[in-house]
Scaffold this motif. Structure first.
Motif, PDB file in Angstrom:
ATOM      1  N   VAL A 139      -1.779   5.181 -16.379  1.00 25.66           N
ATOM      2  CA  VAL A 139      -1.637   4.922 -14.738  1.00 25.66           C
ATOM      3  C   VAL A 139      -1.038   3.487 -13.768  1.00 25.66           C
ATOM      4  CG1 VAL A 139      -1.911   7.623 -14.366  1.00 25.66           C
ATOM      5  CG2 VAL A 139      -3.292   5.566 -14.075  1.00 25.66           C
ATOM      6  N   ILE A 140      -2.188   2.430 -14.684  1.00 28.61           N
ATOM      7  CA  ILE A 140      -2.230   1.131 -14.172  1.00 28.61           C
ATOM      8  C   ILE A 140      -1.155   1.068 -14.333  1.00 28.61           C
ATOM      9  CG2 ILE A 140      -3.105  -0.773 -14.333  1.00 28.61           C
ATOM     10  CD1 ILE A 140      -5.827   0.301 -14.452  1.00 28.61           C
ATOM     11  N   TYR A 141       0.035   0.564 -15.142  1.00 29.34           N
ATOM     12  CA  TYR A 141       0.978   0.377 -16.118  1.00 29.34           C
ATOM     13  C   TYR A 141       2.327   0.315 -14.535  1.00 29.34           C
ATOM     14  CZ  TYR A 141      -0.478   0.411 -20.450  1.00 29.34           C
ATOM     15  OH  TYR A 141      -0.808   0.755 -21.280  1.00 29.34           O
ATOM     16  N   PRO A 142       2.491   1.346 -13.786  1.00 29.59           N
ATOM     17  CA  PRO A 142       3.583   1.034 -12.269  1.00 29.59           C
ATOM     18  C   PRO A 142       2.819   0.827 -11.724  1.00 29.59           C
ATOM     19  CG  PRO A 142       2.999   3.815 -13.629  1.00 29.59           C
ATOM     20  CD  PRO A 142       2.060   2.351 -14.377  1.00 29.59           C
ATOM     21  N   VAL A 143       1.722  -0.152 -11.129  1.00 29.27           N
ATOM     22  CA  VAL A 143       1.325  -0.028 -10.706  1.00 29.27           C
ATOM     23  C   VAL A 143       1.170  -1.418 -10.143  1.00 29.27           C
ATOM     24  CG1 VAL A 143      -0.449  -0.179  -8.353  1.00 29.27           C
ATOM     25  CG2 VAL A 143       0.028   1.840 -10.302  1.00 29.27           C
ATOM     26  N   MET A 198       1.611  -4.450  -7.397  1.00 28.32           N
ATOM     27  CA  MET A 198       0.483  -5.901  -7.468  1.00 28.32           C
ATOM     28  C   MET A 198       1.194  -7.486  -7.412  1.00 28.32           C
ATOM     29  SD  MET A 198      -2.436  -4.380  -9.195  1.00 28.32           S
ATOM     30  CE  MET A 198      -3.707  -2.976  -9.076  1.00 28.32           C
ATOM     31  N   SER A 199       2.409  -7.292  -8.144  1.00 26.36           N
ATOM     32  CA  SER A 199       2.436  -7.970  -7.951  1.00 26.36           C
ATOM     33  C   SER A 199       4.251  -8.491  -7.590  1.00 26.36           C
ATOM     34  CB  SER A 199       3.056  -8.631  -9.458  1.00 26.36           C
ATOM     35  OG  SER A 199       4.510  -8.042 -10.697  1.00 26.36           O
ATOM     36  N   GLY A 200       4.363  -7.599  -7.096  1.00 20.26           N
ATOM     37  CA  GLY A 200       5.635  -7.751  -6.646  1.00 20.26           C
ATOM     38  C   GLY A 200       7.674  -7.575  -7.466  1.00 20.26           C
ATOM     39  N   THR A 231       0.384  -0.848   0.113  1.00 23.43           N
ATOM     40  CA  THR A 231       0.050  -0.236   0.216  1.00 23.43           C
ATOM     41  C   THR A 231       0.716   1.202  -0.121  1.00 23.43           C
ATOM     42  OG1 THR A 231       0.034   0.368   2.390  1.00 23.43           O
ATOM     43  CG2 THR A 231      -1.736  -0.958   1.244  1.00 23.43           C
ATOM     44  N   GLY A 232       1.762   1.285   0.398  1.00 28.50           N
ATOM     45  CA  GLY A 232       2.607   2.537   0.673  1.00 28.50           C
ATOM     46  C   GLY A 232       3.894   2.355  -0.268  1.00 28.50           C
ATOM     47  N   ASP A 233       3.204   0.937  -1.747  1.00 28.33           N
ATOM     48  CA  ASP A 233       3.979   1.403  -3.101  1.00 28.33           C
ATOM     49  C   ASP A 233       2.852   2.269  -3.676  1.00 28.33           C
ATOM     50  OD1 ASP A 233       6.193   0.521  -1.657  1.00 28.33           O
ATOM     51  OD2 ASP A 233       5.769  -1.103  -2.286  1.00 28.33           O
ATOM     52  N   VAL A 234       2.210   2.421  -3.473  1.00 20.57           N
ATOM     53  CA  VAL A 234       0.812   2.831  -4.758  1.00 20.57           C
ATOM     54  C   VAL A 234       0.922   4.334  -3.900  1.00 20.57           C
ATOM     55  CG1 VAL A 234      -1.243   1.894  -5.593  1.00 20.57           C
ATOM     56  CG2 VAL A 234       0.517   0.861  -4.407  1.00 20.57           C
TER      57      VAL A 234
END
Ligand code: PMP
Length: 383
Positions: free
Chosen positions: A128-132, A136-138, A12-15
């Motif tokens: 914007v979804i690509y970096p997340v 999401m997957s590690g 959560t801290g990475d998003v």
């Protein structure tokens, strides 16, 4: 007492909250703003699709569908994929599945392909979804810098491929730049990825919005699918038919991958919205050309107004432009976008889509009058 820091996952801290939503919230205090920030078409859903959705609800087609999609839609997609991508799914090595929006397909692909330590190459600037997909997957997201012409070519991707690379994400026509790669560029990327054993994910959600000069010799959006079958194509219905809230997309690719994505769909999204699946089964025969032509004219308005004032890679598709903030202003994309709020105009800072904050995104999916007013305000600030 709940210890939130202990309870929440480290990812959560990475998003960060989507910068697009933040820009939207800032704009919410404006009265009747000229909103050039919205990433969806401004036209209504065609009546044929609305009627089909209403009919489906009334006919009690409101339950779960099969995980991969209702048979009628899945069969029509197989036909579409044969005509448009040249992919014959009858042999069993290729397949299609219906997903909950194009975003659903992206997330399923990440779950099916990426482990912690793997690398995924994405364009910068990007959707914007690509970096997340990393948190999401590690997996580690490796940005491919495509400034200043925004063409994600094989030559730019190649040096970034390592033995840990699993996937390359390509997006053409592109968000936030509107750039469309040509058939030769597609062939080179498809060949590179296949030769290096890397899956290419081609996000073609804006395929219909490919303007005349950028179409291939079939009059369609160039796609790497014409040069390789070892890739995943994802497309959507939301942008093409103005039904973004219906949450409907599809993925086409090797059956071994689609099978695994179906497994995760079964335990997450379950199926895409049923009435929307019924509604779009005949969507590909609906003529949207008048809207595509009108967006091409809006593109011309944007280029005519802004290209004399700044660097602007001429958009060839989608409905976005990504001009540089004129360096003489001495402003970041964020500061420039905030200053436009004083002129009642909402645009999105480039930093939302990129490691750099030197540009801004305009969505010109608005009516001509509003677009002309917005451009006038932009020109007055940029001159
Ligand atoms: N890919 C790109 C490039 C996009 O711009 C968007 C939406 N803005 C999506 C995927 C997600 O679309 P959907 O609403 O179908 O999930």
């Amino acid at each position: 007492m709940m210890d939130q820091g202990h309870l929440l996952s480290s990812r959560t801290g990475d998003v960060d909250v989507s910068g697009i939503r933040r820009a939207f919230q800032l704009g919410a205090r404006l009265e009747n703003p000229i909103n050039l920030s919205i990433g969806q078409p401004h036209f209504p859903v065609p009546d044929a699709l609305k009627d089909a959705a209403i009919d489906a609800i009334r006919a009690d087609a409101n339950g779960y569908t099969l995980t991969g999609g209702h048979d009628t839609l899945r069969d029509s997609l197989r036909e579409f994929v044969r005509d448009d991508l040249g992919w014959d799914t009858s042999g069993g090595d290729l397949d299609v599945m219906v997903t909950s929006g194009t975003s659903g397909a992206l997330v399923l692909a990440a779950w099916a392909l990426l482990d912690p330590g793997d690398e995924v190459i994405v364009p910068d600037p990007n959707f914007v979804i690509y970096p997340v997909l990393g948190p999401m997957s590690g997996a580690t997201v490796v940005p491919c810098d495509i400034y200043p012409d925004f063409r994600m070519t094989a030559a730019r991707i190649e040096p970034l491929i390592t033995e840990r690379t699993k996937m390359v994400i390509l997006n053409s026509p592109a968000n936030p730049t509107g750039i469309v790669l040509d058939d030769d560029e597609m062939r080179d990327i498809a060949t590179l990825c296949r030769d290096r054993g890397v899956i290419l994910l081609s996000d073609e959600i804006y395929d219909l919005f490919t303007y005349a000069a950028a179409r291939d010799d079939r009059g369609r959006c160039p796609t790497p699918a014409h040069h390789s079958r070892d890739l995943l194509v994802v497309r959507g219905f939301g942008k093409n038919y103005g039904c973004t809230g219906w949450r409907l997309g599809f993925a086409a690719g090797p059956s071994w991958l689609i099978q695994e994505m179906l497994k995760f769909q079964q335990y997450s999204f379950v199926c895409a919205p049923s009435m929307a699946q019924h509604a779009v089964a005949a969507a590909h025969s609906v003529d949207m050309s008048k809207w595509v032509e009108s967006y091409e004219r809006k593109r011309d308005m944007v280029v005519e107004a802004l290209s004399p004032l700044t660097d602007l890679a001429v958009p060839q598709g989608a409905f976005y432009a990504f001009p540089a903030v004129p360096p003489a202003l001495g402003l970041t994309g964020t500061a420039f976008s905030e200053s436009m709020l004083d002129h009642n105009v909402i645009v999105i800072p480039g930093g939302v889509f990129s490691a750099r904050d030197t540009h801004f995104r305009i969505s010109y999916a608005v009516d001509d009058g509003r677009l002309a007013e917005g451009l006038e305000a932009l020109v007055s600030v940029m001159s």
